[in-house]
Design a protein around this motif. Structure first.
Motif, PDB file in Angstrom:
ATOM      1  N   GLY A 126     -30.658 -64.653  54.057  1.00 56.62           N
ATOM      2  CA  GLY A 126     -31.588 -65.519  54.765  1.00 56.62           C
ATOM      3  C   GLY A 126     -32.338 -64.761  55.844  1.00 56.62           C
ATOM      4  O   GLY A 126     -32.271 -63.529  55.935  1.00 56.62           O
ATOM      5  N   GLU A 127     -33.061 -65.490  56.652  1.00 56.87           N
ATOM      6  CA  GLU A 127     -33.837 -64.854  57.723  1.00 56.87           C
ATOM      7  C   GLU A 127     -33.753 -65.728  58.960  1.00 56.87           C
ATOM      8  O   GLU A 127     -34.135 -66.896  58.941  1.00 56.87           O
ATOM      9  CB  GLU A 127     -35.292 -64.676  57.295  1.00 56.87           C
ATOM     10  N   MET A 128     -33.224 -65.140  60.027  1.00 57.06           N
ATOM     11  CA  MET A 128     -33.113 -65.872  61.284  1.00 57.06           C
ATOM     12  C   MET A 128     -33.748 -65.047  62.392  1.00 57.06           C
ATOM     13  O   MET A 128     -34.894 -64.652  62.286  1.00 57.06           O
ATOM     14  CB  MET A 128     -31.649 -66.210  61.564  1.00 57.06           C
ATOM     15  N   ALA A 129     -32.999 -64.763  63.453  1.00 53.40           N
ATOM     16  CA  ALA A 129     -33.607 -64.163  64.643  1.00 53.40           C
ATOM     17  C   ALA A 129     -33.481 -62.646  64.695  1.00 53.40           C
ATOM     18  O   ALA A 129     -33.955 -62.021  65.643  1.00 53.40           O
ATOM     19  CB  ALA A 129     -32.969 -64.764  65.898  1.00 53.40           C
ATOM     20  N   THR A 130     -32.856 -62.039  63.687  1.00 50.13           N
ATOM     21  CA  THR A 130     -32.605 -60.592  63.773  1.00 50.13           C
ATOM     22  C   THR A 130     -33.459 -59.827  62.758  1.00 50.13           C
ATOM     23  O   THR A 130     -34.614 -59.535  63.010  1.00 50.13           O
ATOM     24  CB  THR A 130     -31.109 -60.295  63.589  1.00 50.13           C
ATOM     25  N   TYR A 131     -32.892 -59.538  61.596  1.00 53.08           N
ATOM     26  CA  TYR A 131     -33.581 -58.670  60.647  1.00 53.08           C
ATOM     27  C   TYR A 131     -34.665 -59.390  59.855  1.00 53.08           C
ATOM     28  O   TYR A 131     -34.525 -60.568  59.505  1.00 53.08           O
ATOM     29  CB  TYR A 131     -32.579 -58.091  59.644  1.00 53.08           C
ATOM     30  N   ASP A 132     -35.729 -58.671  59.540  1.00 52.72           N
ATOM     31  CA  ASP A 132     -36.648 -59.108  58.506  1.00 52.72           C
ATOM     32  C   ASP A 132     -35.872 -59.138  57.190  1.00 52.72           C
ATOM     33  O   ASP A 132     -35.191 -58.177  56.830  1.00 52.72           O
ATOM     34  CB  ASP A 132     -37.817 -58.128  58.416  1.00 52.72           C
ATOM     35  N   ALA A 133     -35.958 -60.248  56.465  1.00 47.84           N
ATOM     36  CA  ALA A 133     -35.114 -60.432  55.284  1.00 47.84           C
ATOM     37  C   ALA A 133     -35.393 -59.389  54.207  1.00 47.84           C
ATOM     38  O   ALA A 133     -34.468 -58.888  53.558  1.00 47.84           O
ATOM     39  CB  ALA A 133     -35.311 -61.836  54.727  1.00 47.84           C
ATOM     40  N   PHE A 134     -36.649 -59.036  53.993  1.00 44.20           N
ATOM     41  CA  PHE A 134     -36.955 -58.059  52.948  1.00 44.20           C
ATOM     42  C   PHE A 134     -36.479 -56.660  53.341  1.00 44.20           C
ATOM     43  O   PHE A 134     -35.996 -55.899  52.499  1.00 44.20           O
ATOM     44  CB  PHE A 134     -38.456 -58.053  52.656  1.00 44.20           C
ATOM     45  N   ALA A 135     -36.603 -56.314  54.622  1.00 43.11           N
ATOM     46  CA  ALA A 135     -36.106 -55.016  55.076  1.00 43.11           C
ATOM     47  C   ALA A 135     -34.593 -54.935  54.911  1.00 43.11           C
ATOM     48  O   ALA A 135     -34.053 -53.921  54.441  1.00 43.11           O
ATOM     49  CB  ALA A 135     -36.497 -54.788  56.537  1.00 43.11           C
TER      50      ALA A 135
END
Length: 326
Positions: free
Chosen positions: A40-49
């Motif tokens: 998923g994607e939250m406040a930290t990493y870019d999901a694709f990266a």
């Protein structure tokens, strides 16, 4: 023996833990023989990266998302999926959803108006892009014209995160999979039944169903507290509050809707509540919960393991779930 759903893993991104523990969870999932990881994607990493990094070090099948359609347009999602597939050397699937007002409106400053329409049109525009086709889509809220991937088409399957009727309808009509989050088996069953009815009306096979479910060792107070903190923000939310009320926690929902201090509300959340929407309890209770999700029509449970000082990345929790589901 009861029929159980297949198990996958979803990264927790717990706010009280170092972000890099997401990589530990991925490595544990790979080492323990899980086949699929949801990113998923939250406040930290870019999901694709993050997916590209995980692809380089594991054998896991990857699903990126759910990604907020008000934040990432179809072209960006298709290019991101193709980038992970190309750089990581493996297929990658995609999930989308409307996300929350916090993420869309507060963090990104985007509008959530007509979110159901944006979701439906984004899914329809995204499908041909993921297949490498040049798309000319003009909807009421979403449009894309003239772009096609220069990278190899990832051919990603497409999942839709659903809770309300409109999202369930979109999943039924256009998705390969419907994703549910933080639901009791009874609520998951109701949404799955509604989705299957909509799919039948649309003349297509019903998509598969994945439920994201948090898990913690009931004997580890720190892990249970982490899962309890994860439900606090949902108790007063429309739809979720009614679900918790139906599950027998109406007094707590009423208290949550008086807007108490978060610490007061957290202190009032019993273990029984997280057990109603999670995998928290004895071996027998966890097996029964998994069987209840399967009986509700859930094909796959994506385990979100608690990650605490005694078990960073949730290896012990993932190991236990593999044993119980075998």
């Amino acid at each position: 023996m009861s029929i159980l759903p297949s198990l996958a893993v979803s990264l927790g991104f717990w706010q009280d833990r170092p972000p890099a523990e997401a990589l530990e969870t991925a490595r544990h999932a790979d080492a323990l023989g899980y086949e699929r990881l949801w990113i998923g994607e939250m406040a930290t990493y870019d999901a694709f990266a993050l997916a590209t990094r995980i692809a380089a070090g594991t054998r896991l099948a990857l699903t990126v998302g759910p990604l907020a359609v008000a934040v990432r347009d179809p072209m960006l999602i298709a290019r991101g999926a193709a980038s992970v597939a190309d750089l990581g050397g493996r297929p990658v699937d995609v999930a989308v959803g409307t996300s929350s007002p916090l993420v869309v409106s507060h963090w990104h400053g985007r509008s959530r108006e007509r979110s159901a329409r944006v979701l439906s049109e984004s899914v329809r525009a995204l499908r041909p892009l993921l297949a490498g086709e040049k798309t000319d889509f003009q909807g009421e809220a979403v449009s894309t014209r003239g772009y096609h991937l220069r990278l190899a088409a990832p051919g990603s399957s497409l999942a839709v995160a659903a809770f309300g009727p409109a999202a369930v309808r979109t999943a039924a009509r256009y998705a390969d999979r419907m994703v549910l989050n933080l639901l009791t088996p009874a609520s998951a069953g109701a949404l799955t039944a509604a989705m299957r009815e909509e799919a039948a009306l649309a003349g297509r096979d019903a998509p598969a169903v994945t439920a994201w479910v948090s898990a913690a060792d009931a004997g580890d107070g720190e892990a249970v507290d982490q899962v309890r903190r994860g439900v606090v923000g949902y108790l007063a939310a429309p739809g979720y509050g009614e679900m918790f009320t139906e599950a027998g926690f109406g007094d707590l929902v009423a208290f949550a809707r008086t807007r108490p201090h978060p610490k007061e509300l957290l202190a009032a959340v019993p273990r029984e509540l997280v057990g109603a929407v999670g995998l928290v309890g004895s071996d027998e209770e966890v097996r029964a919960q998994l069987a209840a999700y399967a009986a509700a029509g859930v094909d796959e449970v994506a385990v979100i393991p608690a990650s605490v000082g005694a078990d960073p990345g949730g290896r012990a929790t993932l190991e236990r779930l593999r044993r119980l589901a075998s």
